[in-house]
Design an enzyme around this catalytic site. Structure first.
Site, PDB file in Angstrom:
ATOM      1  N   CYS A  45       2.505  -2.387  -4.594  1.00 23.14           N
ATOM      2  CA  CYS A  45       3.662  -2.804  -4.272  1.00 23.14           C
ATOM      3  C   CYS A  45       3.968  -4.381  -4.450  1.00 23.14           C
ATOM      4  CB  CYS A  45       3.766  -2.649  -2.779  1.00 23.14           C
ATOM      5  SG  CYS A  45       3.670  -0.835  -2.188  1.00 23.14           S
TER       6      CYS A  45
HETATM    7  C1  BEZ Z   1      -0.560   0.133  -3.201  1.00 24.79           C
HETATM    8  O1  BEZ Z   1       0.899  -0.175  -3.121  1.00 24.79           O
HETATM    9  O2  BEZ Z   1      -1.211  -0.724  -3.715  1.00 24.79           O
HETATM   10  C2  BEZ Z   1      -0.682   1.656  -2.534  1.00 24.79           C
HETATM   11  C3  BEZ Z   1      -0.095   1.967  -1.499  1.00 24.79           C
HETATM   12  C4  BEZ Z   1      -0.445   3.247  -1.052  1.00 24.79           C
HETATM   13  C5  BEZ Z   1      -1.658   3.978  -1.635  1.00 24.79           C
HETATM   14  C6  BEZ Z   1      -2.084   3.535  -2.785  1.00 24.79           C
HETATM   15  C7  BEZ Z   1      -1.781   1.812  -3.166  1.00 24.79           C
END
Ligand code: BEZ
Length: 210
Positions: A45
């Site tokens: 994100c």
């Molecule tokens: C991320 O944004 O890095 C993420 C969020 C949930 C699961 C896996 C990765």
């Protein structure tokens, strides 16, 4: 039932990093992108939000308003935004919804319970000036989206809206396009006075209109 292409994008009011906003007022006859992030302080994100901020001029050039969503509280957003700026080299230049009660995420079907009942998947909605949904995409949390692809689809949608052309497989901005089947040859003569290449009667190629 899940929101589909052609549906009116539901309106909502929400707290965002730019204050309390009503979605339909915010988009106000522009094209728009609404996209969700599973959780604050997660690595994928963080990269996506930085990349979207860096593409701010590209969205503006196309007249597109962007709004993100994450199911965390506003003070948590504010702290995370500092991290995004420091680590990705770009400050957020669009509002990020603090959807702590998951109202907007639920309205837009961004939570897929068989993936997670607490986080959203990576949803994208492209919305036209008529407030209708033009594209929906859902990616798993672990896969960062390709924002060049989102811009590419917007380019295609805007060409269709303005010039009644469609875009072929793997099309990129500047490449040849296709006259949509709804345009008759008689109409095409007026719209495309320089002519077209007729590969088949249903496959008529023209240079991309400017
Ligand atoms: C991320 O944004 O890095 C993420 C969020 C949930 C699961 C896996 C990765």
């Amino acid at each position: 039932m899940a929101l589909q292409i052609g549906d009116i994008a539901p309106d909502f009011e929400a707290d965002t990093t730019e204050g309390r906003l009503r979605f339909h007022d915010y988009i106000d006859g522009s094209w728009a992108v609404l996209f969700s992030h599973p959780k604050n302080y997660t690595p994928v994100c963080t990269t996506e939000l930085g990349a979207t901020a860096k593409l701010g001029d590209e969205f503006a050039k196309r007249g597109v308003k962007v709004m993100g969503l994450s199911v965390d509280a506003i003070d948590n957003h504010d702290r995370w935004l500092k991290d995004i700026e420091e680590t990705q080299g770009a400050a957020l230049n669009f509002p990020l919804i603090a959807d702590f009660d998951r109202k907007v995420a639920t309205l837009y079907g961004m939570i897929h319970p068989n993936a997670s009942d607490s986080m959203t998947v990576r949803s994208v909605f492209v919305i036209g000036p008529d407030k209708k949904i033009k594209l929906t995409m859902n990616y798993p949390a672990s896969t960062g989206r390709n924002f060049d692809e989102i811009l590419r689809v917007i380019d295609s949608l805007q060409l269709t809206a303005k010039h009644q052309v469609a875009t072929p497989v793997n099309w990129k901005r500047g490449e040849d396009v296709i006259i949509v089947p709804a345009v008759t040859n008689e109409e095409a003569k007026t719209k495309f006075p320089d002519g077209w290449k007729e590969v088949r009667p249903y496959l008529r190629i023209v240079p991309q209109p400017k």
